[in-house]
Design a protein around this motif. Structure first.
Motif, short mmCIF file in Angstrom:
data_model
loop_
_atom_site.label_atom_id
_atom_site.label_comp_id
_atom_site.label_asym_id
_atom_site.label_seq_id
_atom_site.Cartn_x
_atom_site.Cartn_y
_atom_site.Cartn_z
N GLN A 95 40.32 47.83 34.74
CA GLN A 95 41.11 46.76 34.11
C GLN A 95 42.61 47.00 34.29
O GLN A 95 43.35 46.07 34.59
N ALA A 98 43.46 46.51 38.12
CA ALA A 98 43.35 45.10 38.50
C ALA A 98 44.49 44.28 37.90
O ALA A 98 45.08 43.42 38.57
N SER A 99 44.83 44.54 36.65
CA SER A 99 45.92 43.80 35.99
C SER A 99 47.26 44.09 36.65
O SER A 99 48.07 43.18 36.88
N ALA A 102 47.32 42.47 40.12
CA ALA A 102 47.42 41.01 39.98
C ALA A 102 48.85 40.61 39.66
O ALA A 102 49.39 39.64 40.20
N SER A 103 49.49 41.36 38.76
CA SER A 103 50.86 41.05 38.36
C SER A 103 51.84 41.20 39.52
O SER A 103 52.66 40.31 39.78
N ILE A 118 44.27 39.03 32.94
CA ILE A 118 43.05 38.89 33.72
C ILE A 118 42.14 37.90 33.01
O ILE A 118 42.04 37.89 31.77
N SER A 119 41.46 37.06 33.75
CA SER A 119 40.58 36.06 33.16
C SER A 119 39.39 36.71 32.45
O SER A 119 38.92 37.77 32.85
N ARG A 122 36.44 37.76 34.54
CA ARG A 122 36.67 38.96 35.34
C ARG A 122 36.51 40.22 34.49
O ARG A 122 36.00 41.24 34.95
N ILE A 123 36.94 40.15 33.24
CA ILE A 123 36.76 41.27 32.33
C ILE A 123 35.28 41.56 32.13
O ILE A 123 34.84 42.72 32.17
N GLY A 192 42.16 42.70 41.65
CA GLY A 192 43.46 42.23 41.19
C GLY A 192 44.08 41.25 42.16
O GLY A 192 44.65 40.22 41.75
N GLU A 195 42.26 37.98 41.85
CA GLU A 195 42.68 37.29 40.62
C GLU A 195 44.03 36.61 40.82
O GLU A 195 44.24 35.47 40.41
N GLN A 199 44.93 32.61 40.65
CA GLN A 199 45.86 32.12 39.64
C GLN A 199 47.15 31.55 40.24
O GLN A 199 47.93 30.90 39.54
#
Length: 291
Positions: A95, A98-99, A102-103, A118-119, A122-123, A192, A195, A199
């Motif tokens: 997590q 991936a976060s 993604a950021s 994160i959606s 996905r979690i 990530g 995601e 997004q």
């Protein structure tokens, strides 16, 4: 005595070459090293648990190792597990990575659209995968321990020979911990990126990018995929296996382990030219589909 810090530095230098196409390479190496340390400790403790269980059962039976094996030692060993501990360590790691990816990926694509979270779907996926990986590692290790015992018995070995064989068994070594840490950290990075692509309003597709160093033996199929593009809801064909991104958990182990490929987004410049308000409105509509 072997200098572990020297080994780690050499491993990290090699990894930098393998991950040369990853923008967040230093972050990823740091997270790989962190997960490797946790997994290496879990594997050492797991081996210790197996040895303790073997010793206790052997002392209780009070006969030869072969007799102990026949009297139900495999059943006793089956209750020795590290699956919950692996899942507990892996979920927050996946997590967090991936976060973070993604950021940073969303920021590179378009600074007007800021990553928030994160959606939920996905979690849920990462939790289910953490649990499953724990079970798989547990079962693979159990199978190996059974093989070690059986092999030692074929050679008429004693309980001491079994224990020594387990101490020498590579499945409990640091190398295995590192291999898992690399694969699963890079998997989280792919999650990530995916995601972020989903997004980001301007992203319309994904391009596979083969990555690796000179010492890495690339898979011909992965090299052939480099430059191949697909839509966000489509799949890459990896030797007949379908994947949304490198190391997709739907892929077989032979396509995932030691894969250092990455992806890059295919962007619509027209959407990039919209106002921040318009792009964020599009993004909110996309996120609503992830719930």
């Amino acid at each position: 005595m072997c200098d572990i810090s020297f080994i780690t530095k050499a491993d990290d230098d090699e990894l930098r070459g393998l991950l040369k196409d990853f923008p967040e390479v230093e972050y990823l190496i740091e997270r790989i090293n962190g997960l490797e340390a946790v997994l290496a400790k879990l594997l050492r403790e797991h081996r210790k648990d197996y040895i303790t269980a073997i010793n206790l059962f052997y002392e209780e039976v009070g006969q030869t190792m072969g007799f102990a094996f026949q009297m139900g030692l495999p059943g006793v060993l089956a209750s020795t597990t590290m699956a919950p501990a692996v899942s507990l360590a892996l979920m927050p790691h996946l997590q967090e990575v991936a976060s973070h990816i993604a950021s940073t990926t969303m920021a590179r694509i378009d600074k007007d659209v800021v990553f928030q979270a994160i959606s939920p779907s996905r979690i849920r996926f990462m939790q289910a995968y953490s649990d499953e990986l724990g079970r798989v590692l547990d079962q693979n290790t159990a199978n190996k321990v059974t093989q070690v015992i059986a092999s030692t018995l074929e050679q008429r070995g004693s309980v001491h020979d079994v224990i020594q064989a387990l101490k020498d068994e590579p499945d409990f070594d640091r190398a295995r911990a590192r291999r898992i840490a690399i694969t699963e950290t890079l998997t989280a990075a792919s999650v990530g990126d995916d995601e972020a692509y989903r997004q980001s309003p301007a992203v319309t597709g994904v391009e596979w990018l083969h990555s690796g160093g000179r010492k890495n033996k690339p898979r011909a199929s992965h090299v052939a995929l480099s430059g191949t593009q697909k839509g966000l809801n489509d799949f890459f064909d990896v030797e007949g296996e379908l994947a949304r991104y490198p190391r997709d958990t739907s892929l077989s182990a032979k396509q995932r382990i030691n894969c250092h490929c990455t992806t890059t987004p295919v962007v619509d410049p027209n959407i990039l030219g919209l106002s921040a308000e318009e792009k964020n409105a599009i993004r909110q509509g996309v996120i609503a589909q992830f719930e």
